[in-house]
Design a protein around this motif. Sequence first.
Motif, PDB file in Angstrom:
ATOM      1  N   LEU A 245       0.840  -1.194   0.000  1.00  0.00           N
ATOM      2  CA  LEU A 245       0.000   0.000   0.000  1.00  0.00           C
ATOM      3  C   LEU A 245       0.874   1.242   0.000  1.00  0.00           C
ATOM      4  N   THR A 246       0.611   2.137  -0.953  1.00  0.00           N
ATOM      5  CA  THR A 246       1.209   3.472  -0.926  1.00  0.00           C
ATOM      6  C   THR A 246       0.182   4.408  -0.311  1.00  0.00           C
ATOM      7  N   PRO A 247       0.402   4.842   0.935  1.00  0.00           N
ATOM      8  CA  PRO A 247      -0.625   5.647   1.624  1.00  0.00           C
ATOM      9  C   PRO A 247      -0.923   6.946   0.890  1.00  0.00           C
ATOM     10  N   ARG A 248      -2.225   7.225   0.715  1.00  0.00           N
ATOM     11  CA  ARG A 248      -2.721   8.457   0.119  1.00  0.00           C
ATOM     12  C   ARG A 248      -3.838   8.994   1.000  1.00  0.00           C
ATOM     13  N   LEU A 249      -3.998  10.296   1.030  1.00  0.00           N
ATOM     14  CA  LEU A 249      -5.018  10.896   1.886  1.00  0.00           C
ATOM     15  C   LEU A 249      -5.529  12.178   1.241  1.00  0.00           C
ATOM     16  N   TRP A 250      -6.865  12.286   1.152  1.00  0.00           N
ATOM     17  CA  TRP A 250      -7.444  13.554   0.717  1.00  0.00           C
ATOM     18  C   TRP A 250      -7.683  14.394   1.956  1.00  0.00           C
ATOM     19  N   ALA A 251      -6.901  15.467   2.081  1.00  0.00           N
ATOM     20  CA  ALA A 251      -6.974  16.328   3.263  1.00  0.00           C
ATOM     21  C   ALA A 251      -6.597  17.745   2.856  1.00  0.00           C
ATOM     22  N   PRO A 252      -7.516  18.502   2.240  1.00  0.00           N
ATOM     23  CA  PRO A 252      -7.184  19.852   1.791  1.00  0.00           C
ATOM     24  C   PRO A 252      -7.029  20.874   2.920  1.00  0.00           C
ATOM     25  N   LEU A 253      -7.474  20.570   4.133  1.00  0.00           N
ATOM     26  CA  LEU A 253      -7.444  21.553   5.217  1.00  0.00           C
ATOM     27  C   LEU A 253      -6.064  21.724   5.855  1.00  0.00           C
ATOM     28  N   PRO A 254      -5.349  20.668   6.230  1.00  0.00           N
ATOM     29  CA  PRO A 254      -4.063  20.867   6.918  1.00  0.00           C
ATOM     30  C   PRO A 254      -2.980  21.368   5.962  1.00  0.00           C
ATOM     31  N   ASP A 255      -1.969  22.023   6.552  1.00  0.00           N
ATOM     32  CA  ASP A 255      -0.815  22.498   5.790  1.00  0.00           C
ATOM     33  C   ASP A 255       0.297  21.457   5.737  1.00  0.00           C
ATOM     34  N   ARG A 256       0.194  20.456   6.594  1.00  0.00           N
ATOM     35  CA  ARG A 256       1.218  19.415   6.625  1.00  0.00           C
ATOM     36  C   ARG A 256       0.563  18.112   7.042  1.00  0.00           C
ATOM     37  N   VAL A 257       0.954  17.019   6.396  1.00  0.00           N
ATOM     38  CA  VAL A 257       0.489  15.694   6.771  1.00  0.00           C
ATOM     39  C   VAL A 257       1.696  14.778   6.859  1.00  0.00           C
ATOM     40  N   ASP A 258       1.798  14.046   7.969  1.00  0.00           N
ATOM     41  CA  ASP A 258       2.884  13.083   8.167  1.00  0.00           C
ATOM     42  C   ASP A 258       2.318  11.674   8.196  1.00  0.00           C
ATOM     43  N   LEU A 259       3.065  10.762   7.606  1.00  0.00           N
ATOM     44  CA  LEU A 259       2.757   9.340   7.739  1.00  0.00           C
ATOM     45  C   LEU A 259       3.373   8.850   9.045  1.00  0.00           C
ATOM     46  N   VAL A 260       2.539   8.262   9.890  1.00  0.00           N
ATOM     47  CA  VAL A 260       2.987   7.765  11.197  1.00  0.00           C
ATOM     48  C   VAL A 260       3.013   6.252  11.160  1.00  0.00           C
ATOM     49  N   LEU A 261       4.160   5.669  11.534  1.00  0.00           N
ATOM     50  CA  LEU A 261       4.290   4.216  11.627  1.00  0.00           C
ATOM     51  C   LEU A 261       4.469   3.858  13.102  1.00  0.00           C
ATOM     52  N   PRO A 262       3.398   3.449  13.781  1.00  0.00           N
ATOM     53  CA  PRO A 262       3.492   3.178  15.216  1.00  0.00           C
ATOM     54  C   PRO A 262       4.514   2.104  15.555  1.00  0.00           C
ATOM     55  N   GLY A 263       4.799   1.225  14.620  1.00  0.00           N
ATOM     56  CA  GLY A 263       5.735   0.134  14.908  1.00  0.00           C
ATOM     57  C   GLY A 263       7.114   0.622  15.288  1.00  0.00           C
TER      58      GLY A 263
END
Length: 599
Positions: A3-21
């Motif tokens: 999976l290549t993570p994708r996210l529709w999120a026009p509101l935030p100025d920054r989005v980080d991918l978090v890997l809890p592992g």
Amino acid sequence: MTLTPRLWAPLPDRVDLVLPGDGTRTPMHRQEDGWWVADAALPHGTDYAFSLDGGPARPDPRAAWLPEGVHGPARVFDADRFAWTDGGWSGVDVRGAVTYELHVGTFTPQGTLRSAIERLEHLVQLGVDVVELMPVAAFNGRHGWGYDGVAPYAVHEPYGGPQALQEFVDAAHGLGLAVCLDVVHNHLGPSGNYLHELGPYFTDAHHTPWGSAVNLDGPGSEHVRRWICDSVLRWARDFHVDAFRLDAVHELRDDSPRHVLAQLSDEVGELALALGRPIGLVAETDLNDVVSLATTQDGGWGMTAQWADDVHHAVHALVTGERHGYYVDFGTPEVLRKALTRVFVHDGGISTFRGEPWGAPVPDDVDGHGFVVFGANHDQVGNRALGDRPGARLDPGGQAAQAALVLLSPFSPLLFMGEEWGATTPWQFFTDHPEPELAQAVRAGRTREFGGHGWVELYGGPVDVPDPQDPATFEASVLDWSEPAQPGHARLLEWYRVLIALRRAVPDLASGDRHLTALDIHDAPAPTEAPGWQGVLVLHRGDARVVVNLGHSPAAVPVPVAGPVRVVAAWDGGVLHPPAGPDAPVVVDVPARSVVVLA
């Protein structure tokens, strides 16, 4: 598959991918139209989440797997790992099919999809064509009806998670059963809904009973519509689901030139052609308008079928005598006649309960199989003050009559789990909200709701509404599978099997042609004080006849027929006398509170 993570999120100025592992946070790249993409290829079983502007981790709104619940991270699910065995499955047309609605959490004591597989043979022996699962989308807490889901791409983990749904569908197909999934797109539940942090998933331009409407026609709505349509396509493609019951589509407020349901219908139609099997779309709608069934080319929504509550109300009010709340305009045989022949009782005239004109007539050329009808369903049982089933207030003859009027109607019948044996367990409204304030709000709302609508009069006194948050309320609603083997229950179960078999054996009873349907009404000579109407009904279905004696005395009923007939089913016996002359009717001796079917 990764999976290549994708996210529709026009509101935030920054989005980080978090890997809890490993605790890492990696900035994602902003694309056009508010999309963010990560430089990552995550394998099956990897946990991940998103952080918006440095905030706490949030689950993927397209998460397929939420093993830690709706507030926890998503887990990558590779749907292609499952070894399907249904390669020869060609599907089922839901029109005219017998559907069985079940709630996974209360269908078996274990409350899982895997335990439900063990009961599928019961449905095969009953004669069911389609198994309809109430919503399985993830929601907060363990127990609930499922209509407050917040993750429409995920399978509730206590039910077994996504692979368990694949196993269930594969097992059902192996037994010749189609699977319909109840999906909710008109709102999200109150706990675990983070969509407002991402973008304009909701709009104040329209309002629903749950608040702001899902944004289907405002700025950014093309992505919200894509989120809805993609979820349905995925269930059909990756989970082999055959049909979808679309919850309360009248609350999908859409003023765009092309309604979202028309878009969904066209896209599902294309997928069905590619897969080589039908994919049904069944709309629950309160509008009493066949715009839902009209083709998209004709400006309609292109649904395969729609629920028809008026038929339920007409049958229920007549047999039980209940006239409170929305039953106020129902309860007479004349109203039942209209429902069985014209579908909508409210078809442009005044609805007393709503206090305004409602509905539109059903055109003569619309086949009856386009309407799903029932003697009970989750709403009509669970939204009673005590969650009591029809069997709690009806004698066996009344239950047999109700079953015959529904199953031998020109429509597509649906059964609610346990109905077929007259289950004595209630099916109540239950929740499991961990948040104390939300739990108390639900308790108060439920108590307030049942302060009126005639419930005090119906139950003969003040109603002690079961606490939705009490685990005992949920536990009381679990089916008792020892009941079908008990004599009285076994008799009713066999009656349901006989009626369903007749739909297959007698073409006139299987037909959806409403022009071949009529209802004769014979009043009872001496009504008693027992509840419900007490006369005799003769339902014409082509050359077949369904004679229903709701009275408490035997009746000799003249039945006009076009040719030779015989008794093909009887609830409590019945004697057929030949006609006295060439143009005379046959006469059927029908015991009190009984049904005789001629064909």
